[in-house]
Design a protein around this motif. Sequence first.
Motif, PDB file in Angstrom:
ATOM      1  N   ASP A 164       2.403  -1.487  -7.580  1.00 51.23           N
ATOM      2  CA  ASP A 164       3.476  -2.366  -8.049  1.00 51.23           C
ATOM      3  C   ASP A 164       4.850  -1.962  -7.544  1.00 51.23           C
ATOM      4  N   LYS A 165       4.997  -0.769  -6.985  1.00 52.83           N
ATOM      5  CA  LYS A 165       6.275  -0.331  -6.428  1.00 52.83           C
ATOM      6  C   LYS A 165       5.995   0.657  -5.304  1.00 52.83           C
ATOM      7  N   PRO A 166       6.954   0.895  -4.422  1.00 53.32           N
ATOM      8  CA  PRO A 166       6.702   1.792  -3.285  1.00 53.32           C
ATOM      9  C   PRO A 166       6.268   3.179  -3.734  1.00 53.32           C
ATOM     10  N   HIS A 167       5.371   3.766  -2.964  1.00 59.55           N
ATOM     11  CA  HIS A 167       4.925   5.136  -3.232  1.00 59.55           C
ATOM     12  C   HIS A 167       4.889   5.880  -1.907  1.00 59.55           C
ATOM     13  N   VAL A 168       5.710   6.931  -1.806  1.00 62.02           N
ATOM     14  CA  VAL A 168       5.918   7.646  -0.549  1.00 62.02           C
ATOM     15  C   VAL A 168       5.380   9.063  -0.644  1.00 62.02           C
ATOM     16  N   MET A 169       4.591   9.429   0.341  1.00 62.78           N
ATOM     17  CA  MET A 169       4.170  10.813   0.525  1.00 62.78           C
ATOM     18  C   MET A 169       4.795  11.322   1.821  1.00 62.78           C
ATOM     19  N   ARG A 227      14.690  24.694  -0.173  1.00 62.45           N
ATOM     20  CA  ARG A 227      14.492  23.717   0.898  1.00 62.45           C
ATOM     21  C   ARG A 227      13.698  22.510   0.401  1.00 62.45           C
ATOM     22  N   LEU A 228      12.661  22.743  -0.402  1.00 62.44           N
ATOM     23  CA  LEU A 228      11.867  21.624  -0.901  1.00 62.44           C
ATOM     24  C   LEU A 228      12.680  20.749  -1.843  1.00 62.44           C
ATOM     25  N   GLN A 229      13.511  21.358  -2.661  1.00 61.39           N
ATOM     26  CA  GLN A 229      14.347  20.557  -3.539  1.00 61.39           C
ATOM     27  C   GLN A 229      15.274  19.657  -2.725  1.00 61.39           C
ATOM     28  N   ALA A 230      15.816  20.207  -1.630  1.00 62.62           N
ATOM     29  CA  ALA A 230      16.696  19.409  -0.772  1.00 62.62           C
ATOM     30  C   ALA A 230      15.940  18.268  -0.106  1.00 62.62           C
ATOM     31  N   VAL A 231      14.711  18.548   0.362  1.00 59.67           N
ATOM     32  CA  VAL A 231      13.903  17.504   1.007  1.00 59.67           C
ATOM     33  C   VAL A 231      13.564  16.400   0.013  1.00 59.67           C
ATOM     34  N   ILE A 232      13.194  16.784  -1.206  1.00 60.57           N
ATOM     35  CA  ILE A 232      12.846  15.798  -2.230  1.00 60.57           C
ATOM     36  C   ILE A 232      14.053  14.919  -2.557  1.00 60.57           C
ATOM     37  N   GLU A 233      15.214  15.538  -2.695  1.00 58.88           N
ATOM     38  CA  GLU A 233      16.412  14.767  -3.023  1.00 58.88           C
ATOM     39  C   GLU A 233      16.832  13.864  -1.861  1.00 58.88           C
ATOM     40  N   GLN A 234      16.633  14.331  -0.639  1.00 63.24           N
ATOM     41  CA  GLN A 234      17.000  13.530   0.527  1.00 63.24           C
ATOM     42  C   GLN A 234      16.069  12.333   0.712  1.00 63.24           C
ATOM     43  N   THR A 235      14.764  12.564   0.536  1.00 61.86           N
ATOM     44  CA  THR A 235      13.775  11.533   0.851  1.00 61.86           C
ATOM     45  C   THR A 235      13.377  10.688  -0.347  1.00 61.86           C
ATOM     46  N   ALA A 254      11.894   5.279   8.719  1.00 59.79           N
ATOM     47  CA  ALA A 254      10.602   4.725   8.307  1.00 59.79           C
ATOM     48  C   ALA A 254      10.552   4.522   6.799  1.00 59.79           C
ATOM     49  N   LEU A 255      11.080   5.471   6.035  1.00 62.89           N
ATOM     50  CA  LEU A 255      11.076   5.322   4.583  1.00 62.89           C
ATOM     51  C   LEU A 255      11.953   4.160   4.138  1.00 62.89           C
ATOM     52  N   GLU A 256      13.094   3.985   4.787  1.00 61.63           N
ATOM     53  CA  GLU A 256      13.968   2.860   4.456  1.00 61.63           C
ATOM     54  C   GLU A 256      13.282   1.534   4.782  1.00 61.63           C
ATOM     55  N   LEU A 257      12.610   1.487   5.917  1.00 57.19           N
ATOM     56  CA  LEU A 257      11.885   0.272   6.303  1.00 57.19           C
ATOM     57  C   LEU A 257      10.798  -0.046   5.291  1.00 57.19           C
ATOM     58  N   TYR A 258      10.076   0.952   4.869  1.00 54.29           N
ATOM     59  CA  TYR A 258       8.995   0.762   3.899  1.00 54.29           C
ATOM     60  C   TYR A 258       9.540   0.273   2.563  1.00 54.29           C
ATOM     61  N   ARG A 259      10.534   0.951   2.047  1.00 54.59           N
ATOM     62  CA  ARG A 259      11.045   0.606   0.712  1.00 54.59           C
ATOM     63  C   ARG A 259      11.748  -0.744   0.697  1.00 54.59           C
ATOM     64  N   LEU A 283       0.834  -1.197   0.000  1.00 49.09           N
ATOM     65  CA  LEU A 283       0.000   0.000   0.000  1.00 49.09           C
ATOM     66  C   LEU A 283       0.871   1.251   0.000  1.00 49.09           C
ATOM     67  N   PRO A 284       0.363   2.369  -0.495  1.00 46.12           N
ATOM     68  CA  PRO A 284       1.123   3.622  -0.403  1.00 46.12           C
ATOM     69  C   PRO A 284       1.247   4.066   1.045  1.00 46.12           C
ATOM     70  N   PHE A 285       2.332   4.793   1.332  1.00 48.45           N
ATOM     71  CA  PHE A 285       2.663   5.163   2.710  1.00 48.45           C
ATOM     72  C   PHE A 285       2.904   6.664   2.796  1.00 48.45           C
ATOM     73  N   ALA A 286       2.288   7.300   3.788  1.00 46.82           N
ATOM     74  CA  ALA A 286       2.477   8.733   4.042  1.00 46.82           C
ATOM     75  C   ALA A 286       3.077   8.906   5.424  1.00 46.82           C
ATOM     76  N   PHE A 287       4.180   9.647   5.490  1.00 50.29           N
ATOM     77  CA  PHE A 287       4.859   9.848   6.774  1.00 50.29           C
ATOM     78  C   PHE A 287       4.686  11.279   7.247  1.00 50.29           C
ATOM     79  N   ALA A 288       4.369  11.425   8.530  1.00 49.40           N
ATOM     80  CA  ALA A 288       4.085  12.734   9.117  1.00 49.40           C
ATOM     81  C   ALA A 288       5.360  13.375   9.638  1.00 49.40           C
TER      82      ALA A 288
END
Length: 340
Positions: free
Chosen positions: A220-225, A298-306, A205-210, A189-194
Motif C-alpha cells: 500500500d506504500k513504497p518499501h525500500v531496501m 555511518r548506518l544512522q547517516a545512511v538511514i537518515e539520508q535514504t 532511483a529512490l526518488e523515482l520509485y517513491r 512492488l517493494p524495491f531493493a537498490f544495490a
Amino acid sequence: MSTKSSSVTFSVLDLASIVEGSTPAVSLRNTLDLAQHAEKWGYHRFWLAEHHNMPGIASSATSVVIGHVAAGTSTIRVGSGGIMLLNHAPLVIAEQFGTLESLFPGRIDLGLGRAPGSDQAASRVLRRGLAAGGEDFPELLSELRSYFNPEAGTSNNIVRAIPGEGLNVPIWLLGSSGFSAQLAAQLGLPFAFASHFAPDYLMPALELYRSNFRPSAALDKPHVMVGIGITAADTEPVAKWLATSQQQAFLNMIRGRFGQLPPPVDSMDGLWSPHEEAALRRQFGYAVVGDKTQVRDRLQAVIEQTGADELIIASQIYDHQARLRSYEIIAEVRQELLAN
C-alpha cells in the motif's frame, strides 16, 4: 537516535564466496552457518544471489541453496537477491519458488533482477543466444506473476505452475538504475537498490520509485531496501585490513580477472594504480569499514539520508569467523538503535 533508525530492519545478502584455497562445499557449509547465526542475532531475511561462471561464488543454483538454508533454519526469511529472470523460463521460477514456499511456508522471498549475473559467454549458454537485452523483462515478470495468480495475470490457463499457483510468494524488484525502480513503482512492488555496487544512482532511483509509486494488492506504500557493504571488526585497523580482500576482488574484476576471494593484505599500495584506487573508492562510496561506533554512526547517516525501510548487508570477508564477527557487530548496532 531517530525513530526512523530504530524502525529499520536488517537483513543479510550472502554471495556464498569461495575463498582462495577452499571449495564450494566449504562455502555452502559456511553459508548455512552464517544463516543460523543471523537468525539467532535477529536478522530479518537471508538472501542469495544468482551468478554464473564466477570461480569465487557458489550460489549459481540459487533456488537449491535457498532450500539448503531454509531447511537449516526455522524463522528467518530466505530468498533471492536475486534471480536473474532473463536467464530462465518464468514457469520454471514459479515452480521452483512455489516448491520452496510449499516446503517452508511464509518464509520465502523472490527478488528479481534483469541483469545477466554473468559474462556474455555464460549468458549465451544460459539463454541460447543474446537476443534479449532486458527489454522484455516486464513481459517476463507479468508471465511469472500470472502463474502465482492466474486471475490477475496474462495466463492462458493452459499451463499452470504446480506448486506455485495460489501461493503468496512476495516478489521484489532489484536494481542498480532507474528501470527497475520505475517498474516497481508502477506495479506497487517493494524495491531493493544495490548501492553496494552502484552508489551514484541510489538517491535518483529512490526518488523515482517513491514519486511514481502506485498502491497495489501487494503493497500500500513504497518499501525500500538498500544494499550496503559492511566490514566490521572490534578495531578499525582490523576492519580496514579485512576489507582489502573485497578491494582486491573488485580490482581483479575491473581488470577482467575473476577468481576466488583473496586473503587480506597489509596494504593496497603497489597493487592498484591511482586511477584504479579512485575507481574503487567511488565504487565503495556507501561501504562501511570500521569498529562498532563507526558502523553505527555511518548506518544512522545512511538511514537518515535514504529513508530506507530495510538495510541488506553484504560482507565479503576471507575468514569465516571474522565474517561472523562482522555480522554480530552489525546486529549489536541494530540493538543499540532499537534501545535508543
